[in-house]
Structures are given as C-alpha cells and as structure tokens.
Scaffold this motif. Structure first.
Motif, PDB file in Angstrom:
ATOM      1  N   LEU A   1       0.825  -1.215   0.000  1.00  0.00           N
ATOM      2  CA  LEU A   1       0.000   0.000   0.000  1.00  0.00           C
ATOM      3  C   LEU A   1       0.854   1.257   0.000  1.00  0.00           C
ATOM      4  O   LEU A   1       0.408   2.315   0.447  1.00  0.00           O
ATOM      5  CB  LEU A   1      -0.928   0.007   1.223  1.00  0.00           C
ATOM      6  CG  LEU A   1      -1.898  -1.161   1.343  1.00  0.00           C
ATOM      7  CD1 LEU A   1      -2.666  -1.084   2.649  1.00  0.00           C
ATOM      8  CD2 LEU A   1      -2.873  -1.184   0.175  1.00  0.00           C
ATOM      9  N   GLY A   2       2.079   1.159  -0.490  1.00  0.00           N
ATOM     10  CA  GLY A   2       2.943   2.329  -0.424  1.00  0.00           C
ATOM     11  C   GLY A   2       3.913   2.431  -1.578  1.00  0.00           C
ATOM     12  O   GLY A   2       3.955   1.590  -2.478  1.00  0.00           O
TER      13      GLY A   2
ATOM     14  N   ARG B   1      -5.159   5.935  -4.428  1.00  0.00           N
ATOM     15  CA  ARG B   1      -4.291   4.881  -4.950  1.00  0.00           C
ATOM     16  C   ARG B   1      -3.083   5.415  -5.724  1.00  0.00           C
ATOM     17  O   ARG B   1      -2.069   4.721  -5.844  1.00  0.00           O
ATOM     18  CB  ARG B   1      -5.091   3.941  -5.846  1.00  0.00           C
ATOM     19  CG  ARG B   1      -4.328   2.687  -6.261  1.00  0.00           C
ATOM     20  CD  ARG B   1      -4.048   1.772  -5.078  1.00  0.00           C
ATOM     21  NE  ARG B   1      -3.255   0.610  -5.458  1.00  0.00           N
ATOM     22  CZ  ARG B   1      -3.104  -0.475  -4.707  1.00  0.00           C
ATOM     23  NH1 ARG B   1      -3.688  -0.541  -3.518  1.00  0.00           N
ATOM     24  NH2 ARG B   1      -2.378  -1.488  -5.123  1.00  0.00           N
ATOM     25  N   SER B   2      -3.185   6.620  -6.237  1.00  0.00           N
ATOM     26  CA  SER B   2      -2.058   7.172  -7.000  1.00  0.00           C
ATOM     27  C   SER B   2      -0.782   7.211  -6.172  1.00  0.00           C
ATOM     28  O   SER B   2       0.331   7.218  -6.716  1.00  0.00           O
ATOM     29  CB  SER B   2      -2.388   8.577  -7.511  1.00  0.00           C
ATOM     30  OG  SER B   2      -2.653   9.450  -6.423  1.00  0.00           O
ATOM     31  N   MET B   3      -0.924   7.223  -4.850  1.00  0.00           N
ATOM     32  CA  MET B   3       0.245   7.242  -3.972  1.00  0.00           C
ATOM     33  C   MET B   3       1.090   5.978  -4.142  1.00  0.00           C
ATOM     34  O   MET B   3       2.308   5.999  -3.968  1.00  0.00           O
ATOM     35  CB  MET B   3      -0.190   7.378  -2.513  1.00  0.00           C
ATOM     36  CG  MET B   3       0.949   7.486  -1.517  1.00  0.00           C
ATOM     37  SD  MET B   3       0.368   7.655   0.178  1.00  0.00           S
ATOM     38  CE  MET B   3      -0.370   9.282   0.116  1.00  0.00           C
ATOM     39  N   VAL B   4       0.446   4.873  -4.504  1.00  0.00           N
ATOM     40  CA  VAL B   4       1.164   3.600  -4.649  1.00  0.00           C
ATOM     41  C   VAL B   4       1.953   3.570  -5.953  1.00  0.00           C
ATOM     42  O   VAL B   4       3.028   2.979  -6.024  1.00  0.00           O
ATOM     43  CB  VAL B   4       0.180   2.420  -4.577  1.00  0.00           C
ATOM     44  CG1 VAL B   4       0.895   1.084  -4.785  1.00  0.00           C
ATOM     45  CG2 VAL B   4      -0.555   2.427  -3.231  1.00  0.00           C
TER      46      VAL B   4
ATOM     47  N   PRO C   1      -5.925  -1.326   4.167  1.00  0.00           N
ATOM     48  CA  PRO C   1      -6.017   0.068   4.614  1.00  0.00           C
ATOM     49  C   PRO C   1      -7.220   0.258   5.536  1.00  0.00           C
ATOM     50  O   PRO C   1      -7.912  -0.709   5.884  1.00  0.00           O
ATOM     51  CB  PRO C   1      -6.230   0.812   3.295  1.00  0.00           C
ATOM     52  CG  PRO C   1      -7.041  -0.156   2.482  1.00  0.00           C
ATOM     53  CD  PRO C   1      -6.549  -1.532   2.855  1.00  0.00           C
ATOM     54  N   ASN C   2      -7.474   1.488   5.932  1.00  0.00           N
ATOM     55  CA  ASN C   2      -8.711   1.812   6.655  1.00  0.00           C
ATOM     56  C   ASN C   2      -9.811   2.039   5.614  1.00  0.00           C
ATOM     57  O   ASN C   2     -10.158   3.160   5.274  1.00  0.00           O
ATOM     58  CB  ASN C   2      -8.511   3.039   7.544  1.00  0.00           C
ATOM     59  CG  ASN C   2      -7.685   2.713   8.764  1.00  0.00           C
ATOM     60  OD1 ASN C   2      -7.962   1.745   9.463  1.00  0.00           O
ATOM     61  ND2 ASN C   2      -6.636   3.475   9.012  1.00  0.00           N
TER      62      ASN C   2
ATOM     63  N   VAL D   1      -0.713   4.482   1.744  1.00  0.00           N
ATOM     64  CA  VAL D   1      -2.158   4.705   1.829  1.00  0.00           C
ATOM     65  C   VAL D   1      -2.642   4.378   3.243  1.00  0.00           C
ATOM     66  O   VAL D   1      -2.283   3.347   3.813  1.00  0.00           O
ATOM     67  CB  VAL D   1      -2.908   3.835   0.804  1.00  0.00           C
ATOM     68  CG1 VAL D   1      -4.420   3.931   1.027  1.00  0.00           C
ATOM     69  CG2 VAL D   1      -2.551   4.256  -0.616  1.00  0.00           C
ATOM     70  N   ASN D   2      -3.469   5.245   3.790  1.00  0.00           N
ATOM     71  CA  ASN D   2      -4.107   4.987   5.077  1.00  0.00           C
ATOM     72  C   ASN D   2      -5.613   4.800   4.858  1.00  0.00           C
ATOM     73  O   ASN D   2      -6.115   3.695   4.853  1.00  0.00           O
ATOM     74  CB  ASN D   2      -3.829   6.138   6.056  1.00  0.00           C
ATOM     75  CG  ASN D   2      -4.381   5.854   7.438  1.00  0.00           C
ATOM     76  OD1 ASN D   2      -4.834   4.758   7.724  1.00  0.00           O
ATOM     77  ND2 ASN D   2      -4.348   6.855   8.310  1.00  0.00           N
TER      78      ASN D   2
END
Length: 531
Positions: A113-114, A258-261, A319-320, A120-121
């Motif tokens: 998730l990263g 999701r773009s953070m991943v 994630p949450n 991502v949280n």
C-alpha cells in the motif's frame, strides 16, 4: 468492512435517540482469558496455559513463520520485537534487492500500500470503487439504451449504486446524530468542570433543559460499568470517527488515494510495487493481531501470545477501508514465497473486484502447504446468505482445503457465548474462538482491549502455529483437521439478532463444528495423529 475490528463495530447509537440507552460492553473478565480453561478457570478460553503446563513441558519445537496480512505491525513493540521475522537474505538499508525476489529491502515483510511517496491509510470500500468504475460506462444509460450483452452488468451497477446511496445516507445520518450527542456531552462535561467526571459527578449536575437531562441519565447509567474515558473514547469519539470516515473516505466517489502507490490498480496481475514500511501509518490493528498470535510468553511484559516459537512476517495489504483483491493476492503469494506456514487474514468485505486473482493466490498457497485463517466478519450476518470476501469457495468450483473461517466468542458459557457482532454460518464458518475484550499489543509498546473476529482469527492462527512448531511433520490439511476435530462443543442456545427480531438458535447451528477451538485437545490429538 476493512480490518475486521469490532472494538468499534458500531452498533450502539445508530438509529437511537438520546432517550435510548447507549449500550457499552464492560464486564469483568480475567486477564489472558482467551488462553484459560473453562473447567479450571471459569473462562471459556482455549486451554493454552493448561496445554503448556501439562503437555508441552520439556518438548522441543521448531520455529514456524506466521504471516500477518493486515494494516501494519509495530516491529519495535517490547512484546513483539524479538519474534518479528527477519529476511536473512536481504541487507538492510542498502537500497538493493539482495535476494532477487523483486522487493527491495524487505527485511521484515512488505507493504503493498505504499511507494517512495508514502503509504495509503484511508481508502474507499470495494462497493464505492465498483460504482465509480461502472459510472463511466453506465452513468448516463438506462435499460433501453444498454446493449443486450451489457444488461446484466448494468443491472448490477444499478443495484450497487442504490446500495451505495443507501449506505451513504445512513452514514450521514449516523454522523449527524453522533455529532449532536458528542456536542451535548462535551457541553455538560464542560459545565461539570472535570476532565474525567464520575457517575456521581453527573448525578450532582443540575440540568437546565431536556437535552442535558437525557445526557445526565445516560451517563449515570453508562459510568456504572466504565470510566468516562473508556465510554467516551470507546463509544462517542469512536462513533464520531467511524461515521466521519465513512462519509469522507469509504463511501466517497471522489476520493481515490491509490495514486500514492504508483501501480496500475486495474492490472491485477501486477506483482512488484509497494515499499518496505510494514508498520504504515496505522499499525494498531495488525500489532494487536500479532500479539494474540505470538507475544513473548516469557519476558514478564504485557501479555502472552498463544504460540511460543513462531516468527511474525508482516505484510501490509489492508487500509482503513476495503482491501483490494490485487493486494490480497500479492500478499498471500509474498507470504507463501517467504516461508509462511500459517497466514492470518483479519479483514473482509462484501464485494469483490477480481475474485479469480485471489483464488489463484489461495490455490498457490494451498499447493505450498500453507494454512489460511480468515476472520468471519463483524456484521452479525449469516454467511449462508450474505457474501464475505475473500472466501474459500473458488469461482471455478471447488474449495480451498487448508482454510479455516473463524467466528468470535465470549468468555461466559451461556447464551452470550456468541459475540453479538460475529458473523456465523452452519456450513460457512468452521469454528469459533475468543474475540471479546482481548488484551494485546498496540503501537508504542502499549496494550489495549479490542473486540472482533479480527481477534478470534489470530487465536486460531496462533494455535495452528503452535501445532506446526511442535509437530512439524503435520501438513496444513492435517492441522486444520486437528483444530476442527478437537473443539469443545457448546451446548447452548444463543440469542441472535436477525433484523428486528431476536431468535434462539442452537450454537451447533452457527458453525461447522459447533464449538470453540481448544489448544489442549488439539495438541493431544496432534500427538496421536496418523500414528
């Protein structure tokens, strides 16, 4: 929904006015109750301590890797740090993929998730993502304009959209109600002038209007069994955050982190993405799960895990919000490839984006002699009727042979033995295990009581790890068979809320085995198994 944790599985205030009683669970239970014995300790635990005292003294064991697929694990916790898996083929911090497995510096596990940008949280629900995906195709369509071969997909879209709108409306209503209750309590507490008022303080308070009278009555009742801080944080603040999160993130069509991943979320076969931050931004849930499985038993700190010779492999995929099928599949494969013999999955959801990709990963794990333990969920649903993913039933037919689905039980051998929140199913849930007010590890070398099938699953994962460490020749299917055959049968009729009615149901009808897992019985059976 997401990480299955009923410490705030909100069922208290939603739909109730201030004239109603706000239920709060706070009954005295013995420390370490999940590992105690019903006959000797009067707590319906799994007899772990009895097993160590009577069956395991002097016996040798081999270390077993148990993977925790979750929201993150605090690898520096005082009660966990010595049992965290270490990838000996990787050199820490050199920025290289030393073991050539596609994951750089994966010392304690991996985070799907990263990326270098962070992790991502908060996330949306799968339902939200499905509606967002299909909006592009069907958003302006109707039954007359849709092609014949798209009609089924269009009808599913309409059904999903209606469900999303319904859930969002309920979440907004709950948020509004909790906001009003929270404000009212805050105002009364401010007038009382104490940070942590007691029941006596509320009794002495002189209300000036009906709202304050209701708050006074509710608080006097609630503080009979809990401190103000316990009640406020466990019900009011948690309820407020729960509904706010649903409105702002989980059910928000415009929210997409999701773009953070940096991966292609639509490419479910993509394998190599993420980072090595196995704690992530919120390691509370995964740390709690890890402690239940294997917190050090001999260090005179904190708590005692079920297993005494396992290593926790941390894989962050939850994630949450709802986990993505792609991440679940990759997490299962990663754990399997790195030697996990037991995989704990304390997460779940009602919809699936790509079940096939998860099924393929499950089949891979099963082929590698891995036992998968999954939490049944916290919606008080009958899984004979309601869907819950991931599931052991393959889309193309057949069932995963080394998979156990776990419901949550309480410590009293009476009509309350089924945790009120726990999902159940005569053929779809295998066993029950302790999952109410389980004390375990949380970040910062702290400890906390949490409820949920999320807590019940790692009790079983810990038991599986314990059996596999002392009897390493047993296969995953053998261990499943032993765990299911060695339960303590529950001869109780339990009360189960179904819609607006409460029904009396024999516990035997709530799961395949009709019982609670038991370490003592399981280890005795393991010693004689297939001799």
């Amino acid at each position: 929904m997401n990480k299955i944790n009923a410490n705030f599985c909100y069922r208290g205030i939603l739909g109730l006015s201030l004239l109603a009683t706000i239920p709060f669970l706070s009954m005295a239970q013995k420390p370490n109750w999940q590992n105690l014995d019903l006959k000797t300790d009067s707590a319906f635990g799994i007899s772990t301590e009895r097993a160590y005292n009577e069956l395991l003294k002097g016996k040798k064991s081999k270390p077993v890797i148990v993977a925790v697929l979750d929201g993150g694990v605090d690898t520096n916790h005082e009660d966990l740090k010595t049992i965290i898996w270490v990838n000996k083929k990787e050199k820490a911090g050199n920025g290289k993929d030393d073991d050539k497995n596609g994951y750089i510096d994966d010392i304690h596990g991996w985070n799907f998730l990263g990326s270098a940008k962070g992790s991502v949280n908060q996330e949306t629900l799968e339902l939200t993502r499905l509606v967002r995906r299909d909006n592009a195709k069907f958003g302006n369509a109707d039954a007359t304009s849709v092609k014949a071969n798209d009609l089924t997909a269009f009808e599913t879209y309409q059904k999903n959209k209606a469900e999303l709108e319904k859930e969002l409306a309920e979440a907004k209503d709950g948020y509004q109600r909790l906001s009003a209750i929270k404000t009212a309590i805050d105002d009364v507490v401010k007038k009382i002038g104490k940070e942590n008022p007691t029941a006596a303080d509320f009794e002495s308070f002189v209300p000036t209007n009906d709202m304050e009278k209701n708050i006074q009555r509710i608080m006097v009742q609630q503080l009979k069994n809990a401190t103000y801080k316990e009640f406020y944080e466990g019900q009011i603040a948690a309820g407020y955050d729960y509904f706010k999160t649903k409105v702002d993130y989980n059910l928000n069509l415009d929210f997409d982190p999701r773009s953070m991943v940096g991966d292609d979320p639509n490419n479910t076969k993509e394998r190599f993405y993420g980072n090595n931050d196995v704690a992530g931004p919120d390691a509370r849930h995964g740390s709690h799960v890890s402690g239940i499985i294997a917190a050090v038993r001999t260090n005179n700190l904190g708590i005692k895990g079920v297993a005494d010779n396992v290593e926790i492999l941390a894989v962050r995929n939850t994630p949450n919000g709802d986990e993505r099928d792609k991440d679940v599949a990759n997490a299962i494969r990663y754990a399997t490839d790195n030697g996990a013999k037991v995989i704990n999955m304390s997460f779940g959801k009602s919809y699936s984006w790509d079940k096939k990709i998860v099924d393929e990963a499950v089949k891979y794990a099963v082929s590698k002699d891995v036992l998968l333990i999954h939490a049944a969920g916290n919606d008080n649903n009958d899984l004979e009727v309601e869907k819950n993913f991931p599931s052991p039933q393959y889309e193309d037919g057949g069932v995963a042979s080394s998979w156990i689905t776990v419901g949550a039980s309480g410590w009293l051998n009476d009509e309350s033995i089924k945790a009120s929140f726990s999902n159940y199913g005569k053929t779809t849930v295998d066993v029950f295990a302790p999952g109410v007010r389980i004390n375990s590890t949380v970040p910062g070398s702290k400890y906390e009581n949490l409820d949920g099938t999320s807590m019940a699953a790692p009790v079983v994962a810990g038991l599986a790890g314990l059996i596999r460490s002392y009897y390493p020749k047993l296969t995953a299917v053998d261990v499943k068979d032993i765990i299911l055959k060695s339960v303590v049968k529950v001869d109780q009729v339990v009360k189960v809320q179904q819609g607006e009615t409460t029904k009396d149901i024999p516990f035997a009808d709530l799961c395949v085995t009709g019982g609670i897992v038991n370490a003592y019985n399981a280890l005795k059976l393991a010693a004689e198994y297939k001799k």
